[in-house]
Design an enzyme around this catalytic site. Sequence first.
Site, short mmCIF file in Angstrom:
data_model
loop_
_atom_site.label_atom_id
_atom_site.label_comp_id
_atom_site.label_asym_id
_atom_site.label_seq_id
_atom_site.Cartn_x
_atom_site.Cartn_y
_atom_site.Cartn_z
N HIS A 66 0.86 -1.18 0.00
CA HIS A 66 0.00 0.00 0.00
C HIS A 66 0.90 1.23 0.00
CE1 HIS A 66 0.87 -1.09 4.16
NE2 HIS A 66 0.82 0.20 4.44
N ALA A 67 0.29 2.36 -0.28
CA ALA A 67 0.98 3.64 -0.21
C ALA A 67 -0.01 4.66 0.32
CB ALA A 67 1.52 4.04 -1.58
#
Length: 150
Positions: A66-67
Site C-alpha cells: 500500500h501507499a
Amino acid sequence: MPIPPLPADAIQLGAAASTWRDAVRLAGNALVRSGSATPAYADEMIRMIEEHGPYVVIAPGLALAHARPGPAVLADGLAIVTLAEPVSFGHPHNDPVRIVLALAIAAGGDHLGAVASLANVFNDSDAIDALAHATTVDEVQAIMNAGEAA
C-alpha cells in the site's frame, strides 16, 4: 471501515513474478484494471518498500502492499495476486511471499480502518493457505467475504 470491494478484475491467480517488485507491480496493475488506481500507484507502493523495508510482509507468505492516499488513488480498492512461485521481500521471518494484496484508500483517515479490517480476515491462519491454493476468482472472493464476516 469495511474491506474495499474486490471485483473479479482485481484478482490474478498463479501469476509469474521473479522479484518482489514484479509482484507488487502485478498487484498495482490489478488495481488499475479495477479502476481504483493509476499506474503511478504501483511505483508509490514500491517506493514505500524501498524506503521502509519489507514491513508489508505481515504474515508468513502474505504481503499487504500500500501507499499513502494521493492523486494515484482513484477510489478505494483491493487487489489480490497469488504467485505461481513465491518471492522474497527480504523479511527475516515471513518470506517467501505467495500472496500480494494491494490496498488503495482514497481518504487518509480510512487507511488504518481498512488495514485493520483486512487483518481480521487473516486472523484465521487457514485463510492464507486457502488463498494461495485458490483456483477461481469466486473462491478468492468467498474466502475474503468469510473472513470479513467473522
